[in-house]
Design an enzyme around this catalytic site. Structure first.
Site, PDB file in Angstrom:
ATOM      1  N   GLU A   1      12.776 -13.071 -22.528  1.00  0.00           N
ATOM      2  CA  GLU A   1      11.720 -12.047 -22.580  1.00  0.00           C
ATOM      3  C   GLU A   1      12.239 -10.633 -22.377  1.00  0.00           C
ATOM      4  O   GLU A   1      11.587  -9.684 -22.752  1.00  0.00           O
ATOM      5  CB  GLU A   1      10.588 -12.364 -21.609  1.00  0.00           C
ATOM      6  CG  GLU A   1      10.937 -12.394 -20.158  1.00  0.00           C
ATOM      7  CD  GLU A   1       9.699 -12.676 -19.295  1.00  0.00           C
ATOM      8  OE1 GLU A   1       8.581 -12.316 -19.688  1.00  0.00           O
ATOM      9  OE2 GLU A   1       9.861 -13.258 -18.218  1.00  0.00           O
TER      10      GLU A   1
ATOM     11  N   TRP B   1      -3.503  -2.093  -1.554  1.00  0.00           N
ATOM     12  CA  TRP B   1      -3.346  -3.319  -2.359  1.00  0.00           C
ATOM     13  C   TRP B   1      -3.953  -4.412  -1.494  1.00  0.00           C
ATOM     14  O   TRP B   1      -3.372  -4.798  -0.488  1.00  0.00           O
ATOM     15  CB  TRP B   1      -1.867  -3.559  -2.643  1.00  0.00           C
ATOM     16  CG  TRP B   1      -1.580  -4.824  -3.396  1.00  0.00           C
ATOM     17  CD1 TRP B   1      -1.183  -6.018  -2.883  1.00  0.00           C
ATOM     18  CD2 TRP B   1      -1.684  -5.036  -4.799  1.00  0.00           C
ATOM     19  NE1 TRP B   1      -1.019  -6.957  -3.861  1.00  0.00           N
ATOM     20  CE2 TRP B   1      -1.321  -6.395  -5.065  1.00  0.00           C
ATOM     21  CE3 TRP B   1      -2.052  -4.241  -5.874  1.00  0.00           C
ATOM     22  CZ2 TRP B   1      -1.308  -6.939  -6.340  1.00  0.00           C
ATOM     23  CZ3 TRP B   1      -2.037  -4.792  -7.160  1.00  0.00           C
ATOM     24  CH2 TRP B   1      -1.673  -6.116  -7.372  1.00  0.00           C
TER      25      TRP B   1
ATOM     26  N   LYS C   1      13.513 -15.667 -18.477  1.00  0.00           N
ATOM     27  CA  LYS C   1      13.892 -14.282 -18.123  1.00  0.00           C
ATOM     28  C   LYS C   1      14.751 -13.674 -19.222  1.00  0.00           C
ATOM     29  O   LYS C   1      14.565 -12.547 -19.640  1.00  0.00           O
ATOM     30  CB  LYS C   1      14.642 -14.264 -16.790  1.00  0.00           C
ATOM     31  CG  LYS C   1      13.783 -14.539 -15.567  1.00  0.00           C
ATOM     32  CD  LYS C   1      12.922 -13.382 -15.151  1.00  0.00           C
ATOM     33  CE  LYS C   1      11.503 -13.341 -15.566  1.00  0.00           C
ATOM     34  NZ  LYS C   1      10.551 -14.353 -15.476  1.00  0.00           N
TER      35      LYS C   1
ATOM     36  N   ASN D   1      -0.398  -0.243   6.308  1.00  0.00           N
ATOM     37  CA  ASN D   1       0.266  -1.030   5.275  1.00  0.00           C
ATOM     38  C   ASN D   1       0.851  -2.242   5.988  1.00  0.00           C
ATOM     39  O   ASN D   1       1.494  -2.088   7.022  1.00  0.00           O
ATOM     40  CB  ASN D   1       1.384  -0.190   4.633  1.00  0.00           C
ATOM     41  CG  ASN D   1       2.073  -0.924   3.492  1.00  0.00           C
ATOM     42  OD1 ASN D   1       1.643  -2.012   3.099  1.00  0.00           O
ATOM     43  ND2 ASN D   1       3.122  -0.334   2.961  1.00  0.00           N
ATOM     44  N   GLY D   2       0.572  -3.449   5.487  1.00  0.00           N
ATOM     45  CA  GLY D   2       1.167  -4.637   6.105  1.00  0.00           C
ATOM     46  C   GLY D   2       0.105  -5.681   6.417  1.00  0.00           C
ATOM     47  O   GLY D   2      -1.008  -5.636   5.908  1.00  0.00           O
TER      48      GLY D   2
ATOM     49  N   ARG E   1       2.880   1.903  -7.324  1.00  0.00           N
ATOM     50  CA  ARG E   1       2.971   0.726  -6.452  1.00  0.00           C
ATOM     51  C   ARG E   1       1.814  -0.240  -6.718  1.00  0.00           C
ATOM     52  O   ARG E   1       1.823  -1.358  -6.229  1.00  0.00           O
ATOM     53  CB  ARG E   1       2.961   1.124  -4.981  1.00  0.00           C
ATOM     54  CG  ARG E   1       4.119   2.018  -4.556  1.00  0.00           C
ATOM     55  CD  ARG E   1       3.859   2.612  -3.186  1.00  0.00           C
ATOM     56  NE  ARG E   1       4.019   1.603  -2.154  1.00  0.00           N
ATOM     57  CZ  ARG E   1       5.090   1.496  -1.363  1.00  0.00           C
ATOM     58  NH1 ARG E   1       6.090   2.348  -1.526  1.00  0.00           N
ATOM     59  NH2 ARG E   1       5.189   0.576  -0.445  1.00  0.00           N
TER      60      ARG E   1
ATOM     61  N   GLU F   1      13.126 -21.270 -15.960  1.00  0.00           N
ATOM     62  CA  GLU F   1      12.769 -19.890 -15.588  1.00  0.00           C
ATOM     63  C   GLU F   1      13.913 -18.939 -15.934  1.00  0.00           C
ATOM     64  O   GLU F   1      13.710 -17.847 -16.451  1.00  0.00           O
ATOM     65  CB  GLU F   1      12.424 -19.810 -14.106  1.00  0.00           C
ATOM     66  CG  GLU F   1      12.271 -18.415 -13.521  1.00  0.00           C
ATOM     67  CD  GLU F   1      11.201 -17.561 -14.199  1.00  0.00           C
ATOM     68  OE1 GLU F   1      10.423 -18.094 -15.016  1.00  0.00           O
ATOM     69  OE2 GLU F   1      11.185 -16.329 -13.942  1.00  0.00           O
TER      70      GLU F   1
ATOM     71  N   LYS G   1       1.832  -7.452 -19.272  1.00  0.00           N
ATOM     72  CA  LYS G   1       1.994  -7.970 -17.906  1.00  0.00           C
ATOM     73  C   LYS G   1       0.974  -9.059 -17.620  1.00  0.00           C
ATOM     74  O   LYS G   1       1.239 -10.006 -16.905  1.00  0.00           O
ATOM     75  CB  LYS G   1       1.833  -6.840 -16.876  1.00  0.00           C
ATOM     76  CG  LYS G   1       2.019  -7.286 -15.438  1.00  0.00           C
ATOM     77  CD  LYS G   1       3.389  -7.903 -15.203  1.00  0.00           C
ATOM     78  CE  LYS G   1       3.541  -8.490 -13.823  1.00  0.00           C
ATOM     79  NZ  LYS G   1       4.790  -9.307 -13.714  1.00  0.00           N
TER      80      LYS G   1
ATOM     81  N   HIS H   1      21.144 -36.852 -24.520  1.00  0.00           N
ATOM     82  CA  HIS H   1      20.110 -37.323 -25.470  1.00  0.00           C
ATOM     83  C   HIS H   1      19.892 -36.334 -26.604  1.00  0.00           C
ATOM     84  O   HIS H   1      18.864 -36.353 -27.273  1.00  0.00           O
ATOM     85  CB  HIS H   1      18.799 -37.562 -24.702  1.00  0.00           C
ATOM     86  CG  HIS H   1      18.933 -38.597 -23.634  1.00  0.00           C
ATOM     87  ND1 HIS H   1      19.066 -39.945 -23.899  1.00  0.00           N
ATOM     88  CD2 HIS H   1      19.047 -38.459 -22.294  1.00  0.00           C
ATOM     89  CE1 HIS H   1      19.207 -40.607 -22.758  1.00  0.00           C
ATOM     90  NE2 HIS H   1      19.191 -39.735 -21.764  1.00  0.00           N
TER      91      HIS H   1
ATOM     92  N   CYS I   1       0.838  -1.186   0.000  1.00  0.00           N
ATOM     93  CA  CYS I   1       0.000   0.000   0.000  1.00  0.00           C
ATOM     94  C   CYS I   1       0.884   1.250   0.000  1.00  0.00           C
ATOM     95  O   CYS I   1       2.040   1.215   0.354  1.00  0.00           O
ATOM     96  CB  CYS I   1      -0.870  -0.013   1.247  1.00  0.00           C
ATOM     97  SG  CYS I   1      -1.740  -1.573   1.430  1.00  0.00           S
TER      98      CYS I   1
HETATM   99  C1  AGP Z   1       6.876 -14.103 -16.721  1.00  0.00           C
HETATM  100  O1  AGP Z   1       8.035 -13.313 -16.614  1.00  0.00           O
HETATM  101  C2  AGP Z   1       5.940 -13.587 -17.808  1.00  0.00           C
HETATM  102  N1  AGP Z   1       5.607 -12.253 -17.593  1.00  0.00           N
HETATM  103  C3  AGP Z   1       4.777 -14.544 -18.052  1.00  0.00           C
HETATM  104  O2  AGP Z   1       5.332 -15.790 -18.378  1.00  0.00           O
HETATM  105  C4  AGP Z   1       3.784 -14.753 -16.880  1.00  0.00           C
HETATM  106  O3  AGP Z   1       4.398 -15.470 -15.849  1.00  0.00           O
HETATM  107  C5  AGP Z   1       2.596 -15.560 -17.415  1.00  0.00           C
HETATM  108  O4  AGP Z   1       1.981 -14.805 -18.436  1.00  0.00           O
HETATM  109  C6  AGP Z   1       1.568 -15.880 -16.335  1.00  0.00           C
HETATM  110  O5  AGP Z   1       1.043 -14.689 -15.812  1.00  0.00           O
HETATM  111  P1  AGP Z   1       0.173 -14.781 -14.454  1.00  0.00           P
HETATM  112  O6  AGP Z   1       1.098 -15.292 -13.406  1.00  0.00           O
HETATM  113  O7  AGP Z   1      -0.284 -13.374 -14.202  1.00  0.00           O
HETATM  114  O8  AGP Z   1      -0.969 -15.731 -14.710  1.00  0.00           O
END
Ligand code: AGP
Length: 624
Positions: free
Chosen positions: A500, A82, A497, A108-109, A34, A493, A619, A516, A2
């Site tokens: 993307e 939030w 990173k 906040n918390g 935020r 993962e 996002k 393999h 928050c």
């Molecule tokens: C991860 O860095 C990406 N932004 C993307 O893979 C994300 O994790 C995926 O779209 C799932 O989003 P969500 O967790 O909001 O469902």
């Protein structure tokens, strides 16, 4: 997290072209980055507290204020919420006003012991209008204020803070005192801003940076009383304490990122708090796991014979990490499915299937459609989500919220660690419910989880080595990532990173898969990250991965090895060794992931890319 703002000006100051409300609203707008889902303000004027609050953005609050203005005042507080306890609604928005409308509080918390305090206060005859822990804290403050603090707001805040468990920043104003704000902080941010015959409070300097750059940092477990002429800090026992004055060097834009170069960088650094806050408030008074948002009948959970984790992207990799732990602890067959594949493979799902939907945004359409399909087949769905009140938890049978705070950068970092943490809590809860683990075994894992925020911080503190690797390797056209067991999804993962935000080819492999096929990719100078399991875990896991490092090193790879401190066996085959603190095998992903995030962020930054808003990406993917 928050956003909080407080302002106290000089009574009768006529040379100011602004009032408390102007300052507070400006601060809330500065804190909008935020992320939040409701906003509110309160002022004290002519011996009364007046407040307005609305679900939605500050614009909705502006409209409310337009329709129903507040009186001019030199004392005010504001809040962007939030949602954690209780959805994003008008009644749950802050400020919470109690004591017959005379006391306003913003928070906040997470107050861990709010339910026991709520029942204690209810027995004293208090009623509550919201679902929030904040209203409980405000009511406790009012109770102390009127009973054993002789209407001294600072004393009342001290007595209240002594009763609260968890993480909190509280700001309070009372109609009896038009010249002061009293605030308290524990494991939650609060900073003082110093002006000329006016002073400020903020959850960070963005809240008042337009008015002053002179600030004072407070310590933990402290209370501050601010007036227009000054401030006084004490600890929770009433002993005087000193703050640390500093001058804000950032401009407003940098302040929004807490001084970091990007939201992604900031959010990588938020990870100790994200894991710590996700663990908060999950134990009952007997120390047993109590996930109060998992409202599925215990008998149904006992009858579950299959778990399907459904997610996309980073969330799916979090599910893959969690799967090892859940199967190990609960002995329930656990699959991880990419949401967009799930319903098209005609999955075998029924009333004995528990679906765990992992989503930071709670709005990913692929995941939402998949859980709808699963529920039509009779499965129960638990949503592990970072966004209170979003579609996926709303359409699930139960939810378990992560408390990572809003994740602004498109590339998910702190949500990933928080998702793993929450999934582990769910696994332990099921093991506790079904009797697969003894209470002391569960307590041991929880103890280790509680140590993780500090260990994650240790990894972050050593980030310069990794940042340098990122800039040194910024011309790489391909980076590979190897892992085994829980290290395999970490490798996936790490590759995601890099893909993307740096837009270069990156691929994660199960280390055992090398021979393999993928080992054909290894040539002179090929950078390869290898996540090495603890040598204290299953010995075969560790020795096999060390052999993998030898195999690729012999073929010219540049090996960047992530290994736990004290593991000397990798030194002879690693071009670079990144050490992480020792941790149980199943918890190592919470540490090994961090250098991969830092590496990707540094490499993309060295290429001049916008790491927060990478090309082609959103996002939240709200289309199928
Ligand atoms: C991860 O860095 C990406 N932004 C993307 O893979 C994300 O994790 C995926 O779209 C799932 O989003 P969500 O967790 O909001 O469902």
């Amino acid at each position: 997290m928050c956003g909080i703002v407080g302002y106290v000006g000089q009574p009768g100051a006529v040379d100011r072209e602004y009032y408390a409300l102007d300052v507070v609203l400006e601060g809330l707008r500065r804190l909008e980055y935020r992320g939040y889902d409701s906003a509110g303000v309160a002022v004290v004027a002519e011996g009364a507290v007046e407040h307005r609050k609305k679900a939605g953005k500050v614009a909705a609050l502006d409209a409310e204020l337009e329709a129903s203005p507040l009186p001019h005042s030199i004392l005010g507080i504001g809040h962007t919420r939030w949602a954690t306890h209780g959805g994003p609604t008008d009644p749950n928005a802050h400020p919470h006003v109690v004591d017959n409308g005379r006391l306003a509080v913003v928070h906040n918390g997470i107050i861990e012991n709010f339910s026991e305090l709520r029942s204690e206060l209810s027995q004293k005859g208090y009623n509550f209008v919201s679902d929030t822990d904040t209203e409980v804290a405000a009511t406790l403050l009012a109770d102390h204020y009127n009973k054993d603090a002789a209407r001294d707001l600072t004393v009342a805040m001290r007595l209240t803070s002594q009763r609260l468990e968890g993480a909190f920043t509280l700001l309070a104003v009372h109609a009896d005192h038009e010249d002061r704000i009293v605030a308290a902080r524990r494991n939650s941010p609060l900073v003082i801003g110093l002006g000329e015959h006016e002073n400020f409070l903020g959850s960070d300097v963005s809240g008042f940076i337009d008015y002053t750059k002179q600030a004072v940092e407070m310590g933990n477990d402290q209370i501050v009383t601010i007036t227009a002429e000054g401030y006084e800090i004490t600890d929770f026992e009433g002993n005087r304490a000193e703050g640390r004055p500093f001058e804000v060097k950032w401009d407003a834009a940098a302040a929004e990122k807490g001084g970091f170069s990007s939201f992604m960088d900031k959010e990588i650094h938020d990870q100790p708090a994200a894991v710590r806050d996700t663990l908060l408030g999950r134990l009952d008074e007997k120390g047993r796991l109590s996930l109060d948002e998992v409202h599925i009948d215990e008998s149904v959970l006992r009858s579950v014979d299959k778990i399907v984790v459904i997610a996309c992207g980073t969330a799916a990799y979090a599910g893959q990490v969690a799967r090892y732990a859940i199967e190990h602890w609960c002995r329930i067959p656990t699959e991880v499915e990419l949401a967009h594949e799930f319903r098209y493979r005609d999955p075998i799902v029924n009333e004995k299937t528990l679906v765990v939907a992992l989503s930071q945004s709670g709005e990913t359409m692929d995941t939402l459609m998949a859980i709808r399909h699963a529920r039509e087949q009779g499965a129960k769905v638990v949503a592990i989500c970072n966004t209170n009140g979003s579609s996926i938890p709303r359409e699930s049978d139960a939810s378990l919220y992560t408390h990572a705070g809003p994740e602004i950068a498109v590339a998910s970092t702190k949500a990933f660690l928080a998702q793993i943490t929450a999934a582990y809590l769910l696994g332990l809860y099921l093991a506790q419910l079904r009797g697969n683990m003894y209470a002391d075994e569960i307590a041991d894992v929880l103890d280790e989880l509680q140590k993780m925020p500090e260990k994650i911080q240790e990894v972050i503190d050593a980030e310069e080595q990794v940042k340098k690797l990122g800039t040194d390797m910024s011309t790489s056209s391909s980076v590979l990532f190897l892992g085994r067991h829980v290290g395999f999804p970490v490798a996936l993962e790490g590759a995601l990173k890099l893909k993307e935000i740096a837009y270069i080819h990156a691929e994660g492999f199960a280390a055992g898969e090398l021979k393999h096929g993928p080992i054909a990719l290894i040539e002179e100078g090929q950078p390869v990250f290898v996540i090495v399991p603890s040598p204290r875990g299953r010995d075969s896991l560790h020795s096999k991965v060390v052999s993998n490092i030898q195999e690729i090193r012999a073929r010219g790879a540049i090996t960047i090895v992530i290994a736990e401190e004290g593991d000397e066996s990798v030194k002879d085959y690693a071009n670079h060794v990144i050490t992480v603190p020792q941790a149980p095998t199943l918890l190592q992903p919470l540490l090994a992931t961090v250098p991969l995030q830092v590496f990707a962020c540094a490499l993309a930054g060295a290429k001049g890319y916008d790491v927060d808003q990478p090309r082609n990406l959103a996002k939240s993917v709200t289309v199928e």
